[in-house]
Design an enzyme around this catalytic site. Structure first.
Site, PDB file in Angstrom:
ATOM      1  N   GLY A 208       0.816  -1.211   0.000  1.00 17.95           N
ATOM      2  CA  GLY A 208       0.000   0.000   0.000  1.00 17.95           C
ATOM      3  C   GLY A 208       0.838   1.244   0.000  1.00 17.95           C
ATOM      4  O   GLY A 208       2.070   1.212   0.102  1.00 17.95           O
TER       5      GLY A 208
ATOM      6  N   GLY B 196       0.655   5.356   1.637  1.00 16.90           N
ATOM      7  CA  GLY B 196      -0.011   6.300   2.528  1.00 16.90           C
ATOM      8  C   GLY B 196       0.504   7.694   2.299  1.00 16.90           C
ATOM      9  O   GLY B 196       1.337   7.943   1.426  1.00 16.90           O
TER      10      GLY B 196
ATOM     11  N   PHE C 207       2.383   9.215   4.148  1.00 16.40           N
ATOM     12  CA  PHE C 207       3.769   9.226   4.614  1.00 16.40           C
ATOM     13  C   PHE C 207       4.727   8.606   3.609  1.00 16.40           C
ATOM     14  O   PHE C 207       5.836   9.060   3.421  1.00 16.40           O
ATOM     15  CB  PHE C 207       3.816   8.463   5.948  1.00 16.40           C
ATOM     16  N   GLY C 208       4.297   7.567   2.922  1.00 14.77           N
ATOM     17  CA  GLY C 208       5.191   6.896   1.992  1.00 14.77           C
ATOM     18  C   GLY C 208       4.645   5.531   1.599  1.00 14.77           C
ATOM     19  O   GLY C 208       3.440   5.310   1.592  1.00 14.77           O
TER      20      GLY C 208
ATOM     21  N   VAL D  66       4.230   1.349   1.914  1.00 14.98           N
ATOM     22  CA  VAL D  66       4.103   0.334   2.955  1.00 14.98           C
ATOM     23  C   VAL D  66       4.526  -1.022   2.379  1.00 14.98           C
ATOM     24  O   VAL D  66       4.057  -1.428   1.313  1.00 14.98           O
ATOM     25  CB  VAL D  66       2.656   0.250   3.482  1.00 14.98           C
TER      26      VAL D  66
ATOM     27  N   LYS E 251       6.462   1.080   7.035  1.00 13.29           N
ATOM     28  CA  LYS E 251       6.183   2.291   6.250  1.00 13.29           C
ATOM     29  C   LYS E 251       7.494   3.033   6.027  1.00 13.29           C
ATOM     30  O   LYS E 251       8.182   3.410   6.976  1.00 13.29           O
ATOM     31  CB  LYS E 251       5.181   3.180   6.986  1.00 13.29           C
TER      32      LYS E 251
ATOM     33  N   ASP F 297      -7.480  12.752   7.536  1.00 13.45           N
ATOM     34  CA  ASP F 297      -7.497  11.931   6.324  1.00 13.45           C
ATOM     35  C   ASP F 297      -8.282  10.642   6.555  1.00 13.45           C
ATOM     36  O   ASP F 297      -7.826   9.553   6.220  1.00 13.45           O
ATOM     37  CB  ASP F 297      -6.068  11.629   5.868  1.00 13.45           C
TER      38      ASP F 297
END
Length: 686
Positions: free
Chosen positions: A369, A371, A373-374, A376, A391, A489
Site C-alpha cells: 500500500g 499512505g 507518509f510513503g 508500505v 512504512k 485523512d
C-alpha cells in the site's frame, strides 16, 4: 576545468596552492543554478500549493468555484519549489518550455463567460489577485504590487486593460495590459469551447523570443499562435515560482488544469568546462605535466608533490562528507530525543539491515500500500516468521515532517481500533515505522472486491461492526486523549482490517495535535477529495468536525457499497455519494441506497440508522454535525437520531469575512498581506 599551470612557482608553493583550490572547487559549485523538470499527469497536495478558491478534483486543478449561480472568484495553483531562472555567477538566464492542458467551460449553457486564466512566473509564492478582469493575478487596489511574467487566456473584453476582444491570448509583463495579443479563433481555437486545449509556452533566452502554441490535439503545431520578441532576462529573478491563476466576476465560468509539464535549460551549458587540450582528460582536475626526458627536475618534483596532494585532497573530501552525514544523523537523533522517555522505552528501535532483509531489500513485490507518509511494505522476519508492515518515508522534507508527526502522535495512543505501532528506525537517511500487519488489507479493497458469485465479501454484521469500531476510535481521539487528535485523512483506504475483519484506523501522517480548549489550526488543506468538508476546502481549518464529515462519507460507503465520487454507467456523469443518498432521503426512499450486493440480507432498522447518521455527519453545516461521542451512543442504541432535513442544505457565498492568505495557507508564517475570502452560510429547506 582547463589545466592550470603556474609559470614558475616552486613545487612546495604548487602543493599548498593546489589542495585548497581543489577543496574549494569540490565543495563550492561554480553555480548553484540547475535545470529543473517536472511532469504532472495528475496533481496532488504534495506537488502544488493551492490559494484562494482553487481546489483538487479527480486529479485535476480547478481554479475558480464550481457553482451553478454567477459568482466572483479567484484562485491560484503554484508549484511548491522555487525554480532557478537567473545565475548571477555566470550572468546567464534560463530558457524554459511548458506544456499544459486546460479547459474553460460554463456550468450554465448560454450564460456569460469571463474572465479567463493565466500561466505565470512570479518571485512570490503567495501570488493571488482579485476576481474579475484582474485574472487572479493582480490586486485591484494595488495594480503594480505583484511582479510577474504571464501568458493570459482572456475570455472577456475589458477596456481597462485594452483587450482587443473577448477571446484572446496575450503576453503580460508586470501589467495586464499585454505586450502583444493574438486571436486564437483565427487558428481554429476557441478558448470557451469547453474542449481540452493543449498549450505550449516556449522561451529561448539565446533568441530572446516567446512562442505560444495551442492545439486540440496532442501534437504541437508548426506555427505559434502568439510570438513575441522580448528579452525576459531583466525580469528574471534568481529564483521564481511558476503556476496558474484564474478569475470570474458575475459568471459561472470554470477553469481547469488537467496536466502540466515544465522544464528549464541553459545552465548546464553555461557552466560546462571548455574543451581541454588533447593531453588532458575531460574528467581530470589535476593538471598533467609531462614527466618524460625533459631534464627538468623541478617538474619531476612537482609531479611528486601533486601525487601526494591528490590522495590528501580526496581524504579531505571524504572527511567533509562524513562530517555532514554525522551532523544529519545527530540532528535526527536529537529530534527523536525530544519525545518522552516513555515512548523511547516502548516501541522497539529496529536496525535498518533487519528491516531491509525482511522486506527483501524493499522489493516492489513486497509493497502492500501507499499512505500520505510513503510506501508500505510487508516484512517477514526469519526464522520466526513474524510479519509486520513497514512504512518507508519519501525522501523529502515533507516526508520527514510527517514521519515525526506520526511517530510523536501514534506512539502515545492506545485503542483496540488503532493500528498498533511496533517500532521505528532512523538510519542511513531512512525514516521507517513498523506496525502490526493487517492480513485483510484496507477497507476499500475488501468493500469493493466482489466474489465469484458477484456478492460482497463483507456481510452486514461485519459492516455494522466496522462502523462501531471507527466511531469508537474517533471518539477516543477527539474527546478522550490528553490532547485532541485531528486525523485529517479519514477514508476507507486508511481503515485496515485485521484477521477477524475488525477495523483499525491508521496513517497518521497528516494528523495534528491540539489542546481541547484551543482554536482550530489553520493549515494547507490536506486529505482526499470526496472526503473533505466544504469549510475545510474553503478555509483550510482542520477541526474535529472535518473528521466527522469524512467519517460520514465512510459510513455511506459502508452502507451503500459506492465510492464518494462515482461515474454512472449509463450517463457517464460523476455523482457525489452524499448528494445521491440525500436525494433518496428527500423522497422517503433512503433504504434504496443499501448495497445491492447484500441481496437484502441486513437489518432494515440498522441500515436506515447508518444512512441517516452518515448524512447527519456529512451535513454541509459543521454546526449541525454530530459529535463522535453522540454517534457512538446512537449506534449503541443509547441515544436517538436527531431530526434531519429532507433536503440537503445548500451553500451560498458572501464576501463578508476577510481572512489573510496566511491563515488559509500556512500555520507557521504570519504577515499583513490580506485578501478577501468567501464565507460559507447555510440555508436549510425543511
Amino acid at each position: 576545468m582547463p589545466a592550470m599551470i603556474a609559470p614558475s612557482p616552486s613545487p612546495r608553493s604548487h602543493l599548498f596552492f593546489t589542495i585548497p583550490l581543489f577543496f574549494l572547487l569540490c565543495i563550492s559549485p561554480v553555480s548553484a543554478s540547475k535545470n529543473v523538470r517536472f511532469d504532472f499527469r495528475s496533481f496532488t497536495f504534495r506537488n502544488v500549493t493551492l490559494l484562494g478558491d482553487s481546489y483538487l478534483r479527480n486529479d485535476a486543478v480547478g481554479l475558480t468555484r464550481d457553482l451553478s449561480v454567477p459568482a466572483s472568484s479567484s484562485g491560484t495553483v503554484i508549484y511548491n519549489s522555487p525554480i532557478a531562472f537567473f545565475d548571477p555567477l555566470t550572468n546567464s538566464s534560463a530558457s524554459f518550455w511548458t506544456r499544459f492542458t486546460f479547459s474553460v467551460t460554463n456550468v450554465n449553457s448560454g450564460a456569460s463567460f469571463g474572465d479567463g486564466l493565466t500561466f505565470f512566473l512570479s518571485p512570490d509564492n503567495l501570488t493571488l489577485g482579485s476576481p474579475g478582469g484582474y485574472l487572479g493575478l493582480v490586486n485591484s487596489s494595488q495594480l503594480t504590487k505583484n511582479r510577474f511574467v504571464a501568458v493570459e487566456f482572456d475570455t472577456r473584453l475589458d477596456d481597462l486593460f485594452r483587450d482587443p476582444n473577448d477571446n484572446h491570448v496575450g503576453l503580460d509583463v508586470d501589467s495586464l495590459i499585454s505586450v502583444k495579443t493574438a486571436d486564437p479563433v483565427a487558428r481554429g481555437i476557441d478558448l470557451k469551447s469547453g474542449k481540452l486545449i493543449n498549450t505550449w509556452v516556449v522561451y529561448r533566452s539565446d533568441e530572446k523570443i516567446v512562442n505560444v502554441y495551442m492545439s486540440y490535439s496532442s501534437f504541437r503545431p508548426e506555427n505559434p499562435i502568439l510570438s513575441v520578441d522580448i528579452d525576459l532576462s531583466s525580469y528574471f529573478k534568481e529564483f521564481m515560482y511558476v503556476g496558474f491563476s484564474a478569475s470570474t466576476e458575475g459568471s459561472t465560468e470554470l477553469h481547469t488544469i488537467q496536466d502540466w509539464t515544465f522544464e528549464t535549460s541553459g545552465f548546464s551549458n553555461a557552466n560546462a568546462p571548455p574543451r581541454q587540450p588533447h593531453n588532458v582528460s575531460d574528467n581530470m582536475v589535476i593538471p598533467l605535466i609531462p614527466m618524460g626526458n625533459s631534464g627538468n627536475g623541478s617538474h619531476k618534483k612537482l609531479g611528486l608533490g601533486l601525487g601526494i596532494a591528490g590522495p590528501a585532497f580526496f581524504f579531505v573530501v571524504l572527511s567533509v562528507f562524513g562530517w555532514v552525514s554525522v551532523r544529519r544523523c545527530k540532528k535526527l537523533t536529537g529530534e527523536l530525543k525530544d519525545f518522552s522517555p516513555e515512548f523511547l522505552k516502548g516501541p522497539k528501535e529496529f536496525q535498518y539491515v533487519e528491516l531491509k532483509t525482511a522486506t527483501r531489500g524493499f522489493h516492489s513485490s513486497r509493497i502492500v500500500g501507499h499512505g500520505s507518509f510513503g510506501t508500505v511494505y510487508k516484512a517477514v522476519f526469519a526464522p520466526s516468521g513474524a510479519t509486520f508492515a513497514v512504512k518507508r518515508s519519501k525522501h523529502t522534507h515533507e516526508g520527514r515532517t510527517e514521519f515525526l508527526a506520526e511517530l510523536s502522535i501514534i506512539a502515545c495512543l492506545r485503542h483496540k481500533n488503532l493500528v498498533q505501532l511496533q517500532g521505528w528506525c532512523a538510519e542511513k537517511g531512512e525514516l521507517l515505522l513498523v506496525y502490526e500487519f493487517m492480513p485483510n488489507g484496507s477497507l476499500d479493497k475488501v468493500l469493493y472486491q466482489e466474489s465469484v458469485e458477484g456478492t460482497t465479501l463483507l456481510k452486514w454484521p461485519q459492516r455494522y461492526n466496522i462502523a462501531m469500531g471507527i466511531a469508537s476510535v474517533l471518539s477516543y481521539l477527539h474527546q478522550e486523549c490528553e490532547q485532541q487528535v485531528i486525523h485529517r485523512d479519514i477514508k476507507t483506504s486508511n481503515i485496515m482490517l485485521d484477521g477477524n475483519l475488525n477495523p483499525r484506523l491508521g496513517d497518521f501522517g497528516l494528523a495534528r495535535l491540539m489542546d481541547h480548549d484551543k482554536s482550530p489550526v489553520s493549515t494547507l488543506t490536506a486529505g482526499t477529495m470526496g472526503y473533505l468538508a466544504p469549510e475545510y476546502l474553503q478555509y483550510g481549518k482542520a477541526t474535529e468536525k472535518t473528521d466527522v464529515f469524512s467519517f460520514g462519507v465512510v459510513l455511506l460507503e459502508v452502507a451503500c457499497g459506492r465510492r464518494p465520487i462515482q461515474k454512472e454507467q449509463d450517463s457517464q456523469k460523476m455523482v457525489n455519494l452524499v448528494d445521491w443518498v440525500w436525494s433518496l432521503h428527500s423522497e422517503d426512499k433512503i433504504i434504496e441506497a443499501a448495497d445491492k450486493r447484500l441481496n437484502g440480507e441486513f437489518s432494515e432498522d440498522e441500515m436506515k440508522k447508518l444512512l441517516l447518521i452518515g448524512l447527519s455527519c456529512a451535513n454541509p453545516s459543521c454546526d449541525d454535525r454530530l459529535s463522535m461521542r453522540r454517534v457512538l451512543q446512537i449506534l449503541n442504541n443509547e441515544a436517538s437520531l436527531p431530526a434531519l432535513s429532507k433536503s440537503k442544505p445548500s451553500l451560498t457565498f458572501s464576501c463578508s469575512l476577510p481572512l489573510s492568505i496566511d491563515e488559509i495557507v500556512s500555520d507557521c508564517e504570519k504577515s499583513a498581506r490580506a485578501s478577501p475570502v468567501y464565507e460559507i452560510t447555510i440555508k436549510t429547506e425543511s
